[in-house]
Write a protein that holds these residues in place. Sequence first.
Motif, PDB file in Angstrom:
ATOM      1  N   SER A 107       0.537  -1.138   0.387  1.00  0.00           N
ATOM      2  CA  SER A 107       0.328   0.365  -0.125  1.00  0.00           C
ATOM      3  C   SER A 107       1.242   1.234   0.046  1.00  0.00           C
ATOM      4  N   PHE A 108       1.011   2.582  -0.944  1.00  0.00           N
ATOM      5  CA  PHE A 108       1.388   2.721  -1.040  1.00  0.00           C
ATOM      6  C   PHE A 108       0.361   4.286  -0.192  1.00  0.00           C
ATOM      7  N   TYR A 109       0.674   5.261   0.877  1.00  0.00           N
ATOM      8  CA  TYR A 109       0.309   5.701   1.586  1.00  0.00           C
ATOM      9  C   TYR A 109       1.086   7.852   1.103  1.00  0.00           C
ATOM     10  N   PRO A 110       0.081   8.176   0.358  1.00  0.00           N
ATOM     11  CA  PRO A 110       0.814   9.125   0.211  1.00  0.00           C
ATOM     12  C   PRO A 110       1.305  10.995   1.429  1.00  0.00           C
ATOM     13  N   ALA A 111       2.339  11.574   0.592  1.00  0.00           N
ATOM     14  CA  ALA A 111       2.827  12.517   1.929  1.00  0.00           C
ATOM     15  C   ALA A 111       1.410  13.911   1.383  1.00  0.00           C
ATOM     16  N   ALA A 112       0.938  13.812   0.334  1.00  0.00           N
ATOM     17  CA  ALA A 112      -0.266  14.609  -0.187  1.00  0.00           C
ATOM     18  C   ALA A 112      -1.809  14.537   0.144  1.00  0.00           C
ATOM     19  N   ALA A 113      -2.211  15.423   0.861  1.00  0.00           N
ATOM     20  CA  ALA A 113      -3.956  14.715   1.311  1.00  0.00           C
ATOM     21  C   ALA A 113      -4.917  14.988   0.140  1.00  0.00           C
ATOM     22  N   ASP A 114      -4.117  15.095  -0.481  1.00  0.00           N
ATOM     23  CA  ASP A 114      -5.226  15.278  -2.492  1.00  0.00           C
ATOM     24  C   ASP A 114      -4.977  14.450  -2.943  1.00  0.00           C
ATOM     25  N   THR A 115      -3.727  13.338  -2.562  1.00  0.00           N
ATOM     26  CA  THR A 115      -3.043  11.849  -3.428  1.00  0.00           C
ATOM     27  C   THR A 115      -3.254  10.734  -3.008  1.00  0.00           C
ATOM     28  N   PRO A 116      -4.470   9.747  -4.014  1.00  0.00           N
ATOM     29  CA  PRO A 116      -5.233   8.659  -3.380  1.00  0.00           C
ATOM     30  C   PRO A 116      -4.412   7.858  -2.645  1.00  0.00           C
ATOM     31  N   LYS A 117      -4.472   6.482  -2.271  1.00  0.00           N
ATOM     32  CA  LYS A 117      -3.775   5.438  -1.320  1.00  0.00           C
ATOM     33  C   LYS A 117      -4.146   4.695  -2.864  1.00  0.00           C
ATOM     34  N   LEU A 118      -3.164   3.663  -3.287  1.00  0.00           N
ATOM     35  CA  LEU A 118      -2.627   3.270  -4.131  1.00  0.00           C
ATOM     36  C   LEU A 118      -2.122   1.840  -3.805  1.00  0.00           C
ATOM     37  N   ILE A 119      -2.314   0.757  -4.662  1.00  0.00           N
ATOM     38  CA  ILE A 119      -2.083  -1.137  -3.307  1.00  0.00           C
ATOM     39  C   ILE A 119      -1.919  -1.902  -4.799  1.00  0.00           C
ATOM     40  N   THR A 120      -0.897  -2.511  -4.234  1.00  0.00           N
ATOM     41  CA  THR A 120      -1.037  -3.511  -5.686  1.00  0.00           C
ATOM     42  C   THR A 120      -1.116  -4.862  -4.508  1.00  0.00           C
ATOM     43  N   ALA A 121      -0.976  -5.824  -4.844  1.00  0.00           N
ATOM     44  CA  ALA A 121      -1.383  -7.140  -4.739  1.00  0.00           C
ATOM     45  C   ALA A 121      -0.106  -8.550  -4.343  1.00  0.00           C
ATOM     46  N   VAL A 122       0.264  -8.973  -3.678  1.00  0.00           N
ATOM     47  CA  VAL A 122       1.436  -9.718  -4.232  1.00  0.00           C
ATOM     48  C   VAL A 122       1.040 -11.564  -3.696  1.00  0.00           C
ATOM     49  N   VAL A 123       1.308 -11.690  -5.229  1.00  0.00           N
ATOM     50  CA  VAL A 123       0.381 -13.385  -4.874  1.00  0.00           C
ATOM     51  C   VAL A 123       1.991 -14.553  -5.175  1.00  0.00           C
ATOM     52  N   HIS A 124       3.130 -13.745  -5.942  1.00  0.00           N
ATOM     53  CA  HIS A 124       3.817 -15.221  -6.299  1.00  0.00           C
ATOM     54  C   HIS A 124       4.886 -14.555  -5.909  1.00  0.00           C
ATOM     55  N   PRO A 125       5.745 -15.898  -5.164  1.00  0.00           N
ATOM     56  CA  PRO A 125       7.185 -15.603  -4.100  1.00  0.00           C
ATOM     57  C   PRO A 125       8.153 -14.874  -5.631  1.00  0.00           C
ATOM     58  N   ALA A 126       8.444 -15.598  -6.357  1.00  0.00           N
ATOM     59  CA  ALA A 126       9.155 -15.212  -7.131  1.00  0.00           C
ATOM     60  C   ALA A 126       9.273 -13.718  -8.175  1.00  0.00           C
ATOM     61  N   ILE A 127       8.251 -13.073  -8.621  1.00  0.00           N
ATOM     62  CA  ILE A 127       8.742 -12.039  -8.845  1.00  0.00           C
ATOM     63  C   ILE A 127       8.926 -10.492  -7.257  1.00  0.00           C
ATOM     64  N   THR A 128       9.147  -9.930  -8.225  1.00  0.00           N
ATOM     65  CA  THR A 128      10.298  -9.096  -7.083  1.00  0.00           C
ATOM     66  C   THR A 128       9.556  -8.175  -7.347  1.00  0.00           C
TER      67      THR A 128
END
Length: 186
Positions: A107-128
């Motif tokens: 999860s990305f938590y922005p410093a600026a209040a006007d920027t939305p929180k962004l996420i990505t899901a990780v399901v594969h241990p081989a991908i970095t």
Amino acid sequence: MINMDFCSSITHYKFLNTLLLFFIVSCFLTGCEKTNQNTVTIKEAIKKYDQATQLEGVVSNNDGLIKVGAIKVTDNNGQLIASAAVQNNGHYRVEIPANTVLPIVLSFYPAAADTPKLITAVVHPAITKYDINPLTTSIAKKALAMGGYTHAHLVRAAESAANVPDANKTTAGFRGDPTTQYGGWH
């Protein structure tokens, strides 16, 4: 003169044939309507990081790289696993401890209040390498709505997120050389 017993038996015979035909058709149609009650649910094998692993990527939105903020890594229950700051070039790097069970969420938590929180899901241990942007956020949210962060749900969510015109989904609708679409004939 016609024998009435003979006519009665013919009528009775036609009635029995009609009744038999109706019975066979109704059995066939009833058999077609039944659903398979023995559906098999496939459970995915538990995946985890066997050793400490560095995950990295860039954080961006529709305007470009986001250079200020924090990355928090949580497990499926929302427990914090690790965190890191986004570097000035929009790049992040976070270390995931050994034996961390997947899926995890970056999860990305922005410093600026006007920027939305962004996420990505990780399901594969081989991908970095995992970039975090509005598209990965949309895919992760759709996969979660489908039942959770699994490979199958993420693939279906990603397929539904791709903007492909209906006229270009088949070779017949492709406006160009069909031998070059999708890398050649399939």
